[in-house]
Scaffold this active site. Sequence first.
Site, PDB file in Angstrom:
ATOM      1  N   ASP A   1       0.809  -1.218   0.000  1.00 52.47           N
ATOM      2  CA  ASP A   1       0.000   0.000   0.000  1.00 52.47           C
ATOM      3  C   ASP A   1       0.845   1.273   0.000  1.00 52.47           C
ATOM      4  OD1 ASP A   1       0.959  -0.267   2.557  1.00 52.47           O
ATOM      5  OD2 ASP A   1      -0.966   0.001   3.566  1.00 52.47           O
TER       6      ASP A   1
ATOM      7  N   GLU B   1       9.237  -2.821  13.852  1.00 52.29           N
ATOM      8  CA  GLU B   1      10.530  -2.490  13.262  1.00 52.29           C
ATOM      9  C   GLU B   1      11.650  -2.693  14.292  1.00 52.29           C
ATOM     10  OE1 GLU B   1       7.301  -0.172  11.181  1.00 52.29           O
ATOM     11  OE2 GLU B   1       7.866  -0.562  13.276  1.00 52.29           O
TER      12      GLU B   1
END
Length: 285
Positions: free
Chosen positions: A142, A231
Amino acid sequence: MVPESYAINRCPDQTELSIYKENGYENLPTIYAITPTYARPEQKAELTRLSHVFMLVPNLYWIIVEDADEKTSLVENLLARAGLTFRSTKLHVKTPAAYVTPKTEPYWVQPRGVKQRNAGLSWLRSYTDPEERSIVYFMDDDNTYSVDLFTEMSKTQPGRVSVWPVGLVGTLLVERPILNAKKTEVIGFNSVWSPERPFPIDMAAFAVSKDLLFQHPEARFSYNAQLGYQETELLKNLVTPRELQPLATESEDVLVWHTRTQKPVLTGEDGLKKKGERSDEGLEV
């Protein structure tokens, strides 16, 4: 879960070789792009846009991981149409029900793509050469990517994690690394969303030299990570923030944007379904 393609280092034919040389790709490392994806009305549109990037950047290899119990013809057809059958691997693994976000809640209340990204990492560690000079990038479906990003990413040094700015993310126009006076070291980030995170960056903001993933087999994503820390969950096992390699013209170029396609309004389609009809009868949209 058996991977369907093992053509990692397929020798290019003469036409492909000439394209590589003309565009300066001859000596570039392979970039393995791991893309989690799931069925939704805008999925094909998102993946089509992404496939055009792969068609323009010959050193990209696509590991596309569906959030599904089995492969879908939509993904298979898209790869074939784009001519990426020999530059891709299709995997599928279903997100556990306990971690599926209810439709009544915001998308971010549960981490997405955890099992899919881990499946991609497992495939890399199982089916690629540990000695191969290559790079791993978590390329969500996306986002919007400039082809120049992959030229920059190819500069990632062995044993390093490279970083760069990302546009339209974290409630800012751009999130970016903050560098020292010599522009050689990351000394912080301008993130305003949970800036206390050890690595307050977006998934699109970094790439990993693949040798690090073999040196640190424990590095992976986790459902146990705090919200917004996926992350960090991976990177904390690979490098320290000060060891990050800044790229993209000393972190001054924005080459990737967290755009997200707007969800379509399908009230007309809902009305057709109530009458037992569909606008996409016999079509793959």
